[in-house]
Design a protein around this motif. Structure first.
Motif, PDB file in Angstrom:
ATOM      1  N   ARG A 193      70.181 137.095  16.114  1.00 47.10           N
ATOM      2  CA  ARG A 193      69.689 135.795  16.579  1.00 47.10           C
ATOM      3  C   ARG A 193      70.830 134.781  16.566  1.00 47.10           C
ATOM      4  N   TYR A 211      67.632 141.785  13.576  1.00 43.68           N
ATOM      5  CA  TYR A 211      67.457 140.597  14.404  1.00 43.68           C
ATOM      6  C   TYR A 211      67.683 139.332  13.579  1.00 43.68           C
ATOM      7  N   ASN A 227      61.136 140.150  19.023  1.00 45.54           N
ATOM      8  CA  ASN A 227      61.693 141.097  18.066  1.00 45.54           C
ATOM      9  C   ASN A 227      60.808 141.245  16.835  1.00 45.54           C
ATOM     10  N   TYR A 228      60.194 140.147  16.416  1.00 43.98           N
ATOM     11  CA  TYR A 228      59.291 140.228  15.271  1.00 43.98           C
ATOM     12  C   TYR A 228      58.051 141.050  15.607  1.00 43.98           C
ATOM     13  N   ILE A 285      68.862 142.483  22.412  1.00 44.97           N
ATOM     14  CA  ILE A 285      67.968 142.164  21.301  1.00 44.97           C
ATOM     15  C   ILE A 285      67.863 140.648  21.144  1.00 44.97           C
ATOM     16  N   ARG A 286      68.975 139.960  21.272  1.00 42.03           N
ATOM     17  CA  ARG A 286      68.962 138.499  21.173  1.00 42.03           C
ATOM     18  C   ARG A 286      68.113 137.886  22.279  1.00 42.03           C
ATOM     19  N   TRP A 291      64.661 146.800  12.305  1.00 38.38           N
ATOM     20  CA  TRP A 291      64.664 145.957  13.503  1.00 38.38           C
ATOM     21  C   TRP A 291      64.576 144.482  13.128  1.00 38.38           C
ATOM     22  N   LEU A 304      65.453 139.044  23.591  1.00 36.53           N
ATOM     23  CA  LEU A 304      64.019 139.217  23.331  1.00 36.53           C
ATOM     24  C   LEU A 304      63.448 138.080  22.492  1.00 36.53           C
TER      25      LEU A 304
END
Length: 145
Positions: free
Chosen positions: A40, A35, A60-61, A53-54, A31, A56
């Motif tokens: 990103r 990311y 994401n981390y 995902i972007r 993950w 978030l």
């Protein structure tokens, strides 16, 4: 003369708990890697990867490191190889040393984190990652006999 016992009563290595912990660790690493490398917004300002995902962002981390650390905590159970015998010491010392190394690397290069992957995005949150490694080390320490 005492008889030598050739077959030890060892629990199996591949248990469901161990497989789940390995999958969680791998998913956490994947993950974060996806990311950082793919989702990103790049330096060129273009959007890449999956939009959800972007969107978030830095969450994401938290998801990736959360899965990773949760997988390590699950692996500290006595039904897994890291949760019994020498595995506990390896897991405990490994987490303590990784946490210490993470914090030391952050402090040494804190003035110029641009060249270190993931560190450059996390900034001061690198301290939380190092402390989380040490907290997982304490989870292993509670299993030490």
């Amino acid at each position: 003369m005492a008889k030598l016992k050739l077959t030890a009563d060892r629990p199996p290595v591949l248990t469901v708990r161990f497989v789940v912990s390995v999958v969680m660790i791998a998913l956490g690493i994947a993950w974060i890697a996806y990311y950082y490398a793919g989702a990103r917004t790049g330096d060129d300002g273009k959007h890449h990867g999956l939009a959800f995902i972007r969107d978030l962002g830095e969450w994401n981390y938290l998801i990736g490191f959360g899965l990773f650390f949760l997988g390590l905590i699950v692996s500290a159970h006595p039904q897994t190889p890291l949760g019994r015998g020498r595995g506990v010491v390896v897991g405990m010392l490994g987490c303590f040393l990784l946490g210490l190394a993470w914090i030391c690397v952050f402090y040494i290069w804190s003035n110029n984190l641009d060249s270190i992957w993931i560190f450059n995005d996390l900034g001061q949150k690198n301290l939380l990652v190092g402390i989380a490694f040490m907290a997982v080390g304490f989870a292993f320490a509670t299993r030490w006999e």
